[in-house]
Scaffold this motif. Structure first.
Motif, PDB file in Angstrom:
ATOM      1  N   ASP A   1     -84.830 -21.372  41.777  1.00 61.10           N
ATOM      2  CA  ASP A   1     -85.953 -21.033  42.650  1.00 61.10           C
ATOM      3  C   ASP A   1     -85.718 -21.456  44.098  1.00 61.10           C
ATOM      4  O   ASP A   1     -86.425 -21.012  44.996  1.00 61.10           O
ATOM      5  CB  ASP A   1     -87.259 -21.658  42.126  1.00 61.10           C
ATOM      6  N   GLN A   2     -84.705 -22.316  44.343  1.00 60.60           N
ATOM      7  CA  GLN A   2     -84.390 -22.749  45.698  1.00 60.60           C
ATOM      8  C   GLN A   2     -82.871 -22.849  45.864  1.00 60.60           C
ATOM      9  O   GLN A   2     -82.175 -23.377  44.998  1.00 60.60           O
ATOM     10  CB  GLN A   2     -85.019 -24.120  45.992  1.00 60.60           C
ATOM     11  N   TRP A   3     -82.388 -22.343  46.992  1.00 59.58           N
ATOM     12  CA  TRP A   3     -80.954 -22.400  47.237  1.00 59.58           C
ATOM     13  C   TRP A   3     -80.472 -23.837  47.422  1.00 59.58           C
ATOM     14  O   TRP A   3     -79.303 -24.151  47.195  1.00 59.58           O
ATOM     15  CB  TRP A   3     -80.599 -21.559  48.468  1.00 59.58           C
ATOM     16  N   ALA A   4     -81.352 -24.720  47.837  1.00 60.95           N
ATOM     17  CA  ALA A   4     -80.970 -26.119  48.000  1.00 60.95           C
ATOM     18  C   ALA A   4     -80.487 -26.717  46.683  1.00 60.95           C
ATOM     19  O   ALA A   4     -79.634 -27.619  46.668  1.00 60.95           O
ATOM     20  CB  ALA A   4     -82.132 -26.921  48.557  1.00 60.95           C
ATOM     21  N   LYS A   5     -81.022 -26.231  45.548  1.00 59.50           N
ATOM     22  CA  LYS A   5     -80.593 -26.727  44.243  1.00 59.50           C
ATOM     23  C   LYS A   5     -79.133 -26.384  43.983  1.00 59.50           C
ATOM     24  O   LYS A   5     -78.395 -27.174  43.397  1.00 59.50           O
ATOM     25  CB  LYS A   5     -81.466 -26.137  43.132  1.00 59.50           C
ATOM     26  N   LEU A   6     -78.718 -25.203  44.400  1.00 57.97           N
ATOM     27  CA  LEU A   6     -77.339 -24.785  44.215  1.00 57.97           C
ATOM     28  C   LEU A   6     -76.411 -25.487  45.202  1.00 57.97           C
ATOM     29  O   LEU A   6     -75.262 -25.795  44.876  1.00 57.97           O
ATOM     30  CB  LEU A   6     -77.223 -23.268  44.383  1.00 57.97           C
TER      31      LEU A   6
END
Length: 353
Positions: free
Chosen positions: A105-110
């Motif tokens: 749900d968030q690119w920060a997680k990747l």
């Protein structure tokens, strides 16, 4: 079913977060002198230079002399340490439409696991540089007298005129255990439970005798390295974002550079995310200043020597410079007085026996 909500976040903001995460993940690279050198592009042979302060001798003008001879002038020149870029550390991930809509749900997680991967690449390059350096002094068999070995390490670095402002001893896992079990040293971990603490702080063991002790699981278990923060250079640069990439950014922080680019592969209906940086490392050699007692004048070494770091081993023999070498004659550190667990052993010169 509700429509997935996507928040538009500028790549500059995300890559700024990523560089902060990178700095937090580094242990050994954070002990190196970091140089952010985006300006290296176009340099010959992918090499940039880092300036090091020059060395000048002092002179004395005779008191009330007849002024028949003028004072002596020297030429000053800063030394340039060449650092060659030979690494492009990256993490590349493909993300399908389904993953993008339902899993991430968030690119920060990747970005976080990608940044961790790049951090491990930088750490491995720094370990190779640290362990592969040609150390002029190796203090061996330290397990029998750890405190004495640390005193000797301090003595050697002092004799080598190594700056004492930021000195570290990076230890392997067995060396760490020996330190923590030695009641004479009384080293204790001082880290807290804050999960936001940096990897370097979590790896820190404490301070003793002017050294900050740090454990690194990737070096040989029975080895340790004592050095000043200026002994090694880590130069990084963020590659430029190609004009064909619609979503990407570069940033730098605390001497680190990083790039993130993202695009879409319509043939396979998946996003592609790439995080990377260029990196180069090397050790720093010095021109040494000594004292000629006979002629009462300073002596500057003809050669450069790596003296900002030394090696210690739980077992194995000690190794010091030959007494006849320029390094030994200038610093007084030689194989004529080798450290042993019971004290420094004075070796007899066969020529004088």
């Amino acid at each position: 079913m509700p429509t997935p909500q996507h928040q538009v976040v500028k790549p500059e903001k995300l890559v700024a977060t990523a560089i902060g995460m990178l700095e937090q993940e580094l242990v050994l690279p954070n002990l190196f002198q970091k140089e952010g050198v985006d300006q290296f592009k176009g340099s010959k042979d992918d090499t940039i230079t880092v300036k090091v302060e020059g060395v000048l001798p002092f002179h004395e003008y005779a008191w009330r002399n007849d002024r028949s001879t003028g004072i002596q002038f020297d030429e000053y020149a800063e030394r340039k340490i060449p650092v060659t870029f030979g690494g492009n550390f990256y993490s590349a991930v493909k993300l399908t439409d389904e993953q993008n809509d339902f899993d991430i749900d968030q690119w920060a997680k990747l970005l976080r696991p990608q940044v961790k991967a790049v951090a491990r690449g930088l750490a491995r390059r720094c370990v190779t540089t640290l362990t592969g350096a040609a150390y002029n002094v190796v203090i061996g068999n330290t397990e029998r007298n750890l405190r004495g070995a640390l005193v000797e390490a301090r003595r050697v670095l002092n004799a080598f005129r190594v700056p004492d402002g930021a000195r570290y001893i990076v230890v392997g896992s067995d060396f760490e255990a020996a330190l923590l079990n030695d009641e004479k040293l009384n080293l204790a971990q001082y880290v807290g439970d804050d999960t936001a603490e940096s990897a370097l702080r979590l790896a820190s063991l404490g301070q003793k005798m002017g050294f900050s002790f740090v454990v690194d699981q990737t070096i040989a278990p029975g080895d340790a390295y004592a050095f000043a923060s200026s002994a090694f250079i880590l130069a990084t640069a963020a590659p430029s974002v190609p004009q064909s990439v619609p979503y990407g950014a570069t940033t730098s922080f605390e001497g680190l550079g990083l790039r993130w680019v993202r695009d879409y592969d319509s043939e396979y209906m998946q996003d592609r995310s790439v995080v990377n940086c260029y990196a180069g490392t090397r050790n720093v050699k010095d021109v040494l200043v000594g004292w000629d007692e006979v002629n009462k004048t300073e002596v500057i070494s003809a050669s450069e020597h790596f003296v900002r770091g030394i090696k210690l081993q739980l077992d194995g023999a000690s190794n010091y410079p030959a007494a006849s070498s320029e390094l030994a004659q200038i610093t007084g550190i030689s194989d004529a007085s080798v450290w042993t667990p019971t004290g420094r052993k004075v070796e007899t010169d066969p020529a004088n026996a």
